[in-house]
Design an enzyme around this catalytic site. Structure first.
Site, short mmCIF file in Angstrom:
data_model
loop_
_atom_site.label_atom_id
_atom_site.label_comp_id
_atom_site.label_asym_id
_atom_site.label_seq_id
_atom_site.Cartn_x
_atom_site.Cartn_y
_atom_site.Cartn_z
N MET A 202 0.86 -1.20 0.00
CA MET A 202 0.00 0.00 0.00
C MET A 202 0.88 1.24 0.00
SD MET A 202 -3.14 0.71 2.61
CE MET A 202 -2.22 0.83 4.13
N HIS A 203 0.75 2.07 -1.02
CA HIS A 203 1.55 3.30 -1.06
C HIS A 203 0.85 4.46 -1.75
CE1 HIS A 203 2.26 1.71 -5.10
NE2 HIS A 203 2.59 2.93 -5.45
N ARG A 204 -0.40 4.28 -2.16
CA ARG A 204 -1.08 5.36 -2.89
C ARG A 204 -1.38 6.50 -1.94
NH1 ARG A 204 -0.86 2.50 -7.43
NH2 ARG A 204 0.55 4.18 -7.98
#
Ligand code: UD1
Ligand code: UDP
Length: 361
Positions: A202-204
């Site tokens: 998860m990095h958005r």
């Protein structure tokens, strides 16, 4: 000469089959690294594991506000492309590095090849949407993974130079998941050999930049993992690590359902993907790999520019933070028969790309 402009982890991975294919055929090919990613776990390790030559140039622009980063890359590319005089510039995807590569090629009258062209989320809050649309406007070659992107480009009046070639992620992930099976010890290292687990990436910005949203997402995932009785292995992107630490969530979840670890190399990540019961992600490339490896995926977003993964049956979208809903969805996905057909081609995409570019290099 083919100049490959790349700057981030997924670009290194997805450009690698094309670079290898060009080199196999004895074609001149230079890597121009923008330096958008520079931490060894997001950069150097992929050059090693994917057996890539060192970049001919590294612009070392580092992390900067988007416009400054794009301007720094443009400045650097002026000098580098003047020096290299490539016949074609190629870039993959939708990062700031790609937009700068496309603009630089256009302004220097060098044909621009856009790998993974025509993807659209229609979500202009995503920094990537503008990058991919603008890169598409100036591209001379549009390499679309499937007919979905070809049709989308046609609706935007882009019909010249459009080729449906598959996605190089199939070339890369098929080959390296076999290498990973033989070489990666990550499951043993993390004590997961006998344990059911989900993999999370998860990095958005939409999930991690706003502390309240990040906190709700983490709580929802934690409760889901407890109710389903598995661990969530979470190799944490630096952007996300910073957000988790700044908001105190790293400490809160360090000893919990989560196994929080540094970003992994490609072999370890593929090994974990193959061994996971379920993949939870907001990554583009991981949605594709989950589909290719036939592991059920829940995409933690309200939209996806990879709708084929959903249509195929291997991916569902969930942007909520209700743990009962998410648990039900996860159970449902894990019961699904893993017989969906990979929509992204046969793993020969790099060959097709080079066949099409060959004469002009
Ligand atoms: C970028 C891309 C995104 C892509 C992702 C792949 C844009 C707008 N975003 O997002 O499309 O999915 O790469 O991973 O181009 N950082 C480090 N080390 C690094 C790089 C970044 O510590 O090597 C940290 C810095 O604090 C930086 C933050 O991560 O400010 C974000 O980096 P950035 O490259 O701006 O965006 P990503 O989130 O990596
Ligand atoms: N990846 C990796 N190690 C990790 C996380 C991801 O090797 O710790 C790989 C993953 O297998 C995929 C790619 O990086 O091929 C996806 O990159 P990312 O999620 O950073 O970007 P996106 O695809 O969303 O642009």
């Amino acid at each position: 000469m083919l100049a490959v402009v790349l700057g981030t982890r997924p670009e290194i991975i997805k450009c690698s089959p094309v670079i290898h294919e060009a080199r196999r055929r004895g074609l001149a090919c230079a890597i121009v690294h923008t330096g958008q990613h520079y931490t060894p776990e997001l950069d150097e390790i992929f050059f090693q594991e994917l057996d890539l030559p060192q970049p001919a140039y590294n612009l070392r622009v580092g992390s900067q506000p988007p416009l400054k980063q794009i301007v720094a890359i443009l400045n650097g590319l002026h000098d580098v492309l003047s020096d290299l005089k490539p016949g074609i510039v190629m870039a993959q995807g939708d990062t700031n590095s790609v937009l700068a590569g496309a603009l630089a090629a256009h302004k220097m009258n060098i044909p621009f090849a856009h790998l993974e062209a025509g993807l659209r989320s229609d979500d202009w809050d995503m920094p990537e949407e503008g990058n991919r649309v603008l890169a598409g406007v100036v591209a001379d070659y549009h390499f679309c993974p499937t007919t979905v992107q070809r049709d989308r480009l046609a609706r935007e009046d882009i019909t010249q130079g459009v080729h449906v070639v598959g996605n190089t992620i199939v070339d890369a992930s098929r080959y390296f998941s076999e290498v990973a099976k033989a070489n990666s010890q990550i499951c043993e290292r993390l004590g997961l050999s006998q344990q059911r687990f989900a993999l999370l990436t998860m990095h958005r910005p939409s999930n991690v930049d706003e502390p309240a949203r990040l906190s709700q997402v983490m709580a929802c995932l934690d409760q889901m993992a407890r109710s389903l009785g598995f661990k969530i292995v979470f190799p944490v992107h630096p952007r996300t690590e910073k957000a988790l630490r700044d908001s105190g969530l790293w400490n809160k979840y360090e000893s919990s359902s989560f196994v929080l670890i540094k970003p992994l190399g490609y072999l370890d990540l593929l090994r974990l993907q193959s061994g996971a019961q379920l993949i939870l992600t907001d990554s583009g490339g991981v949605q594709e790999e989950a589909n290719i490896l036939r592991v059920p995926c829940i995409t933690l977003r309200a939209n996806t520019e990879r709708p084929e993964t959903v249509t195929a049956g291997g991916n569902v979208l969930y942007a909520g933070t209700d743990s009962s809903e998410l648990s039900a969805l996860a159970s449902n996905m894990m019961q699904r028969e893993r017989n969906w057909i990979c929509p992204f081609g046969d793993g020969q995409t790099a060959k097709r790309v080079i066949n099409i570019l060959n004469l002009n290099i």
